[in-house]
Design a protein around this motif. Structure first.
Motif, short mmCIF file in Angstrom:
data_model
loop_
_atom_site.label_atom_id
_atom_site.label_comp_id
_atom_site.label_asym_id
_atom_site.label_seq_id
_atom_site.Cartn_x
_atom_site.Cartn_y
_atom_site.Cartn_z
N ASP A 169 0.81 -1.21 0.00
CA ASP A 169 0.00 0.00 0.00
C ASP A 169 0.84 1.27 0.00
OD1 ASP A 169 -2.29 -1.50 0.01
OD2 ASP A 169 -2.57 -1.41 2.19
N SER A 170 2.16 1.13 0.16
CA SER A 170 3.03 2.32 0.25
C SER A 170 4.10 2.29 -0.84
CB SER A 170 3.70 2.37 1.63
OG SER A 170 4.63 3.42 1.68
N PRO A 171 4.00 3.13 -1.84
CA PRO A 171 5.05 3.20 -2.88
C PRO A 171 6.42 3.56 -2.31
CG PRO A 171 3.06 4.36 -3.58
CD PRO A 171 2.88 4.03 -2.14
N ILE A 172 6.41 4.37 -1.24
CA ILE A 172 7.69 4.76 -0.64
C ILE A 172 8.41 3.54 -0.06
CG2 ILE A 172 8.77 6.10 1.20
CD1 ILE A 172 6.62 8.20 0.81
N LEU A 173 7.66 2.66 0.62
CA LEU A 173 8.27 1.45 1.17
C LEU A 173 8.80 0.55 0.06
CD1 LEU A 173 5.91 0.44 4.12
CD2 LEU A 173 8.27 1.27 4.25
N ILE A 174 8.05 0.46 -1.03
CA ILE A 174 8.52 -0.35 -2.17
C ILE A 174 9.82 0.22 -2.71
CG2 ILE A 174 8.00 -1.06 -4.53
CD1 ILE A 174 5.10 -1.27 -3.74
N LEU A 175 9.90 1.55 -2.83
CA LEU A 175 11.13 2.18 -3.32
C LEU A 175 12.29 1.92 -2.36
CD1 LEU A 175 9.83 5.62 -4.66
CD2 LEU A 175 10.68 3.68 -6.00
N LEU A 176 12.01 1.97 -1.05
CA LEU A 176 13.08 1.70 -0.08
C LEU A 176 13.57 0.26 -0.18
CD1 LEU A 176 11.74 3.60 3.08
CD2 LEU A 176 13.65 4.25 1.60
N ILE A 177 12.64 -0.67 -0.39
CA ILE A 177 13.04 -2.08 -0.54
C ILE A 177 13.89 -2.26 -1.79
CG2 ILE A 177 12.15 -4.39 -1.02
CD1 ILE A 177 9.77 -3.70 0.77
N LEU A 178 13.46 -1.63 -2.89
CA LEU A 178 14.24 -1.72 -4.13
C LEU A 178 15.62 -1.11 -3.93
CD1 LEU A 178 11.53 -0.79 -6.78
CD2 LEU A 178 12.47 -3.05 -6.31
N PHE A 179 15.66 0.01 -3.20
CA PHE A 179 16.95 0.65 -2.93
C PHE A 179 17.85 -0.27 -2.11
CE2 PHE A 179 19.66 3.32 -0.23
CZ PHE A 179 20.34 4.04 -1.21
N ALA A 180 17.27 -0.94 -1.11
CA ALA A 180 18.06 -1.86 -0.27
C ALA A 180 18.56 -3.04 -1.08
CB ALA A 180 17.21 -2.35 0.90
N ILE A 181 17.76 -3.48 -2.06
CA ILE A 181 18.17 -4.63 -2.88
C ILE A 181 19.33 -4.26 -3.80
CG2 ILE A 181 17.43 -6.17 -4.74
CD1 ILE A 181 14.65 -6.19 -3.45
N PHE A 182 19.26 -3.05 -4.38
CA PHE A 182 20.24 -2.69 -5.39
C PHE A 182 21.43 -1.91 -4.86
CE2 PHE A 182 16.36 -3.35 -7.91
CZ PHE A 182 16.85 -4.29 -8.80
N THR A 183 21.37 -1.54 -3.59
CA THR A 183 22.54 -0.87 -3.01
C THR A 183 23.80 -1.74 -3.08
OG1 THR A 183 21.22 0.53 -1.55
CG2 THR A 183 23.49 0.11 -0.88
N PRO A 184 23.73 -3.06 -2.76
CA PRO A 184 24.94 -3.88 -2.90
C PRO A 184 25.50 -3.89 -4.32
CG PRO A 184 23.30 -5.04 -1.59
CD PRO A 184 22.62 -3.83 -2.13
N LEU A 185 24.61 -3.84 -5.33
CA LEU A 185 25.10 -3.78 -6.70
C LEU A 185 25.85 -2.48 -6.97
CD1 LEU A 185 22.11 -5.25 -8.76
CD2 LEU A 185 24.32 -6.32 -8.32
N LEU A 186 25.31 -1.38 -6.45
CA LEU A 186 25.99 -0.10 -6.62
C LEU A 186 27.33 -0.08 -5.89
CD1 LEU A 186 22.97 2.35 -6.22
CD2 LEU A 186 24.27 1.92 -8.30
N ILE A 187 27.31 -0.67 -4.68
CA ILE A 187 28.58 -0.74 -3.92
C ILE A 187 29.59 -1.61 -4.67
CG2 ILE A 187 29.62 -1.58 -1.78
CD1 ILE A 187 27.05 -0.80 -0.34
N GLY A 188 29.10 -2.73 -5.23
CA GLY A 188 30.00 -3.59 -6.00
C GLY A 188 30.61 -2.88 -7.18
N LEU A 189 29.80 -2.10 -7.90
CA LEU A 189 30.31 -1.33 -9.03
C LEU A 189 31.33 -0.30 -8.55
CD1 LEU A 189 30.31 -0.34 -11.97
CD2 LEU A 189 28.32 1.07 -11.40
N SER A 190 31.00 0.38 -7.46
CA SER A 190 31.92 1.40 -6.94
C SER A 190 33.26 0.78 -6.54
CB SER A 190 31.29 2.11 -5.74
OG SER A 190 30.07 2.71 -6.10
N LEU A 191 33.18 -0.37 -5.86
CA LEU A 191 34.43 -1.03 -5.43
C LEU A 191 35.23 -1.53 -6.62
CD1 LEU A 191 33.20 -3.06 -2.32
CD2 LEU A 191 34.53 -0.95 -2.36
N ARG A 192 34.52 -2.01 -7.64
CA ARG A 192 35.22 -2.51 -8.84
C ARG A 192 36.00 -1.39 -9.52
NH1 ARG A 192 35.19 -6.76 -12.32
NH2 ARG A 192 35.52 -6.32 -14.53
N ILE A 193 35.39 -0.19 -9.52
CA ILE A 193 36.08 0.95 -10.12
C ILE A 193 37.13 1.52 -9.17
CG2 ILE A 193 35.75 3.30 -11.00
CD1 ILE A 193 32.97 2.45 -11.91
#
Length: 467
Positions: A169-193
């Motif tokens: 029922d909350s788009p904001i919570l869905i966005l936060l969940i998506l952010f939590a899921i993809f944060t490791p990918l962003l961190i992985g990209l940052s570390l790779r560079i």
């Protein structure tokens, strides 16, 4: 020909994968696709939305509809508003589309059923949806020969967890969940560079501190652009190694070439003195030869200091700088009736480290002590402590000191405060220049000021090794 073209394109693609621009584009494109996919797919997992009935369940409910049509008198059920439950536990609901009449439902579920019927009203496309503790399926067309009904099935189910309801029922919570899921990918990209960039930075810092060691990983790991930088960087280090080696050989040759004529001059003076006896002129010549010999020795020490600093670096405890020279200095100063006081204000100095050349730093501290010995009248005091991330060594003497306007000048090569003073002490003006060069090569600071004892204070600050 076609096969060759495919192999060529594949090789080009593999080479492209190592480039920074491709990796950034690929990572972000992948994340955008995944985010959009999850954003579109997540609502499908909400049991409270209308969903088509899957084929296997659809077959089951069609069979259940046929069973109710065969087993029950649907007209009687509808006319008498009876409640019927199938053998599988489903409540049978009949709906007359002509009269908009609903039969067989509890009053507490009537509003939910009405909302479901409003949306699910096509027996060719039956739907299902959950309302709290009930789940409704339908409609399915049943006939008694005289009347057609839409049939719905209601089943008691466990309610969907409130936490999932809150999320869906909350788009904001869905966005936060998506952010939590993809944060490791962003961190992985940052570390790779960042990893090869950090390796390159550490190598550059090592070269800045005199460590001319080639790191082969700079050429084999990381993205293509940084590998090229790594190759150029290693070639630069190789050139510096050759230059340093050449400088060392040149110093050795200069030392030999200068020492030889000086030795011959000293021998000639000795022969003349033996033949003609002592004279003021011979004494003057001998003193100048000795001064020239000392000056050449100091100049070569200054040059060797830079070479050795690059070739012989290590990480060592700070107490190695003074532990040998202070013992020797104390013994030597006692022979000249001078007090040597050391105030060590560092607890467990062996736990603190410096990256550099221990012999060069020890020599620098020894030069300051010897310089203080030349001018001290009764006392030399050393204070050692840690200030933030620096090792501080202060050396005071109670001599005549230096004029305030010459505190910076005394670190220049060949600078003398007074010519007659230099003649008395035999100084060449290179002692403090050697100290200044050694401390600067270790990214430290050395300065002079008036000592509380009345003479000169030399303050040395050296950065500690923290990595």
């Amino acid at each position: 020909m076609w096969k060759f073209s495919m192999v060529y394109l594949w090789n080009k693609f593999k080479a492209l994968r190592n480039y920074l621009a491709y990796q950034i584009f690929a990572y972000f494109a992948l994340m955008i696709v995944l985010v959009l996919s999850l954003a579109l797919a997540l609502p499908k997992f909400d049991a409270r939305i209308f969903n088509p009935i899957e084929d296997k369940e659809l077959h089951f409910f069609n069979q259940e509809s046929q069973n109710t049509q065969l087993e029950y008198n649907l007209d009687e059920i509808f006319n008498r508003n009876l409640k019927v439950t199938t053998l599988h536990g489903f409540n049978v609901i009949l709906f007359d589309q002509d009269t908009n009449t609903v039969v067989g439902v509890d009053k507490k579920h009537l509003n939910a059923l009405r909302a479901f019927i409003f949306r699910a009203n096509n027996p060719l496309e039956p739907l299902q949806r959950r309302f709290g503790i009930i789940e409704i399926h339908g409609p399915f067309l049943v006939s008694t020969g005289s009347q057609n009904y839409y049939q719905y099935f209601i089943d008691q189910v466990d309610p969907q967890m409130e936490v999932f309801n809150a999320i869906f029922d909350s788009p904001i919570l869905i966005l936060l969940i998506l952010f939590a899921i993809f944060t490791p990918l962003l961190i992985g990209l940052s570390l790779r560079i960042a990893k090869p960039v950090k390796a390159l930075r550490l190598s550059a810092d090592a070269v800045a501190t005199g460590n001319l060691t080639i790191d082969e990983k700079l050429e084999t790991e990381g993205i293509s652009e940084l590998r090229q930088v790594g190759k150029s960087f290693n070639r630069m280090i190789l050139s510096l190694q050759k230059l340093t080696s050449y400088q060392q050989r040149l110093l050795s040759d200069i030392s030999h070439e200068l020492k030889t004529p000086l030795t011959r001059m000293q021998l000639a003076v000795s022969l003349i003195r033996r033949r003609n006896g002592e004279s003021n002129e011979l004494t003057r010549i001998e003193n100048e030869i000795q001064k020239l010999d000392t000056m050449i020795h100091d100049l070569l020490s200054l040059s060797r200091q830079q070479v050795n600093l690059h070739l012989r670096r290590e990480i060592f405890p700070i107490n190695k700088i003074w532990e040998d020279i202070f013992a020797d200095a104390k013994f030597e100063l006692e022979q000249h009736n001078l007090d040597f006081l050391v105030s060590l204000r560092v607890l467990h100095p062996e736990r603190f480290y410096i990256n550099g050349n221990v012999a060069t730093l020890s020599s620098a501290v020894e030069n300051v002590v010897r310089n203080a010995k030349k001018y001290a009248t009764s006392c030399i005091k050393v204070i050692i402590y840690i200030e933030k991330n620096d090792l501080v060594i202060i050396i005071d003497d109670d001599g005549t000191g230096v004029p305030d306007d010459q505190y910076e000048e005394i670190f220049r090569p060949f600078y003398r405060v007074a010519e007659d003073r230099a003649r008395q002490t035999g100084g060449t003006g290179l002692g403090l220049a050697i100290v200044y060069n050694a401390i600067q090569q270790h990214k430290g600071i050395v300065g002079a000021e008036k000592s509380p004892l009345g003479g000169l204070r030399i303050k040395i600050q050296l950065p500690l090794w923290l990595e």
